[in-house]
Each structure stands twice: as structure tokens, then as C-alpha cells.
Design a protein around this motif. Structure first.
Motif, short mmCIF file in Angstrom:
data_model
loop_
_atom_site.label_atom_id
_atom_site.label_comp_id
_atom_site.label_asym_id
_atom_site.label_seq_id
_atom_site.Cartn_x
_atom_site.Cartn_y
_atom_site.Cartn_z
N MET A 21 21.67 35.19 -24.75
CA MET A 21 22.91 34.43 -24.85
C MET A 21 22.61 32.94 -24.68
N LYS A 22 23.29 32.13 -25.46
CA LYS A 22 23.10 30.69 -25.40
C LYS A 22 24.08 30.07 -24.40
N ARG A 23 23.57 29.20 -23.54
CA ARG A 23 24.40 28.50 -22.57
C ARG A 23 24.17 27.00 -22.70
N THR A 24 25.23 26.23 -22.47
CA THR A 24 25.15 24.78 -22.56
C THR A 24 25.54 24.16 -21.23
N LEU A 25 24.70 23.25 -20.75
CA LEU A 25 24.99 22.49 -19.53
C LEU A 25 25.33 21.06 -19.89
N ALA A 26 26.43 20.56 -19.36
CA ALA A 26 26.76 19.13 -19.46
C ALA A 26 26.41 18.48 -18.12
N VAL A 27 25.76 17.34 -18.19
CA VAL A 27 25.33 16.63 -16.98
C VAL A 27 25.91 15.22 -17.04
N VAL A 28 26.71 14.86 -16.04
CA VAL A 28 27.30 13.52 -15.96
C VAL A 28 26.65 12.80 -14.79
N SER A 29 25.91 11.73 -15.10
CA SER A 29 25.22 10.95 -14.08
C SER A 29 25.80 9.54 -14.06
N ALA A 30 26.19 9.09 -12.86
CA ALA A 30 26.85 7.79 -12.76
C ALA A 30 25.96 6.73 -12.12
N GLY B 81 17.74 35.45 -18.79
CA GLY B 81 17.68 35.78 -20.21
C GLY B 81 18.48 34.87 -21.12
N ALA B 82 18.96 33.73 -20.62
CA ALA B 82 19.78 32.83 -21.43
C ALA B 82 18.91 31.77 -22.11
N GLN B 83 19.37 31.34 -23.27
CA GLN B 83 18.81 30.16 -23.93
C GLN B 83 19.67 28.98 -23.53
N VAL B 84 19.06 27.90 -23.05
CA VAL B 84 19.82 26.82 -22.43
C VAL B 84 19.70 25.52 -23.22
N ASP B 85 20.84 24.93 -23.58
CA ASP B 85 20.90 23.59 -24.16
C ASP B 85 21.48 22.65 -23.11
N ILE B 86 20.94 21.44 -23.04
CA ILE B 86 21.34 20.48 -22.02
C ILE B 86 21.78 19.18 -22.67
#
Length: 204
Positions: free
Chosen positions: A1-10, A37-42
Motif C-alpha cells: 500500500m502506498k502512503r504519503t507523509l506531509a511534513v511542515v517545517s517552520a 509493508g507500505a511504500q512511502v512518499d514524502i
């Protein structure tokens, strides 16, 4: 399964301890998800890059293309890592402005890992007194463990209790588990199926 992480850095500088903490949290979360088992996009967003656009949006009501894309990235992500420097016992103004501009439904039910940096551990309560209430108001699912990194902690090792790396590992593990339990957001595009103009003019 594909998962996406959003990262907000201030963070305000390059490099910054805020971005360093964001990168550590992102990397450990990525390993946790890949271990499941996940495919990760960042997707990493530096808030300072959108400073002028956010002021323009708040005063005009029209986001720039770059700011709109940043908001869509956050809304579509499976989880959000949000990291801010601590200023005057609270989050930074730029950090708050980003979430003031974000649609107030974008984080509903979304797992969020909150973190902050500061010159001294006395600022650590910013996580519980400022960040957690803000994300609770936005109806996000904030994981129990938050991470504060004071300046002196960056040289610490991982083999003794109370150091930075064990806290990062615990928070990232909780965050990955929350993401795993949820389906990816289904964000519909309001412009993908417009009503024909002739139908709008039809009196019926």
C-alpha cells in the motif's frame, strides 16, 4: 500500500534545528511504515518559502499556485508531521499563519505528529499548551507522544533514557500505527465535474 507523509517545517534559517528534527521524525516514520509493508512518499514544505504568499492570501483571499499546492499536499496526505520553533512560549507566527490559511476541514481525522525546538527545555510545554489544542480544534488525531528538542540535546546518544532519539522513535511508532489503521484520504476536486454554464442559466 502506498502512503504519503506531509511534513511542515517552520524553521527560519537554513540549516535549522527545526528542519533537522523534522527530518529525523520523517526518516524514522518512513522506516516504521516500510516495515509494515507500505511504500512511502514524502512531501516536505518549508513554511518560510510561502511567507509572502500567505500574507497575500490572508489579505486578498486568493492563494498563489504554490500555496494552493502546499494546502492540497497536506489535505491528501495520510499523515502530517508539524514542527515549529518555540518563540515567546508559543509556536512561531509563520507556523500559525500556515494553519490559519489551511482549510479548516483539511485535517479532520488525519494523524498528526507534533514537535518543536527551542534553546532550552523550559519551552517544552509549548507542545501541550499551544500545538496540541490548535490541532485538536482542527479535529486532527494527534498522537500521544510529542517531541521537543532543546539545543543541548542534539549531541546526546540513544542509549540512555530521556535523550532525544528514544522519544523520536516512540512518537514515530505511534504515528505510523495511526496511519496504518486508516484508509488514505479521498479528497474530491470541486472543479473536476463542473455544472455546464447553460444549465446554470436554465430557469428550471
Amino acid at each position: 500500500m502506498k502512503r504519503t507523509l506531509a511534513v511542515v517545517s517552520a524553521g527560519l534559517r537554513h540549516p535549522s534545528s527545526t528542519r533537522m528534527l523534522a527530518d529525523r521524525l520523517t526518516e524514522v516514520t518512513r522506516r516504521e511504515l516500510e516495515g509494515q509493508g507500505a511504500q512511502v512518499d514524502i512531501d516536505i514544505m518549508e513554511v518560510r518559502d510561502h511567507g509572502h504568499d500567505m500574507v497575500g492570501y490572508l489579505t486578498s483571499g486568493f492563494p498563489s499556485d504554490g500555496l494552493r499546492q502546499a494546502f492540497e499536499t497536506v489535505a491528501k496526505a495520510d499523515g502530517l508531521i508539524a514542527v515549529t520553533p518555540a518563540f515567546t512560549a508559543s509556536y512561531s507566527g509563520l507556523f500559525k499563519m500556515f494553519f490559519d490559511c489551511l482549510d479548516d476541514t483539511a485535517l479532520v481525522g488525519k494523524p498528526v505528529l507534533i514537535a518543536a525546538t527551542g534553546g532550552t527545555g523550559r519551552h517544552s510545554l509549548v507542545l501541550e499548551h499551544a500545538l496540541r489544542p490548535m490541532f485538536a480544534y482542527l479535529r486532527a488525531v494527534v498522537v500521544p507522544t510529542s517531541v521537543f528538542a532543546a539545543t543541548e540535546e542534539w549531541g546526546g546518544g540513544s542509549d540512555s533514557p530521556g535523550t532525544l532519539l528514544p522519544r523520536i522513535a516512540r512518537a514515530a511508532g505511534e504515528f505510523a500505527d495511526e496511519i496504518r489503521r486508516r484508509e488514505s484520504p479521498d479528497i474530491s476536486n470541486p472543479y473536476s465535474n463542473p455544472v455546464p454554464f447553460a444549465q446554470l442559466l436554465d430557469g428550471r
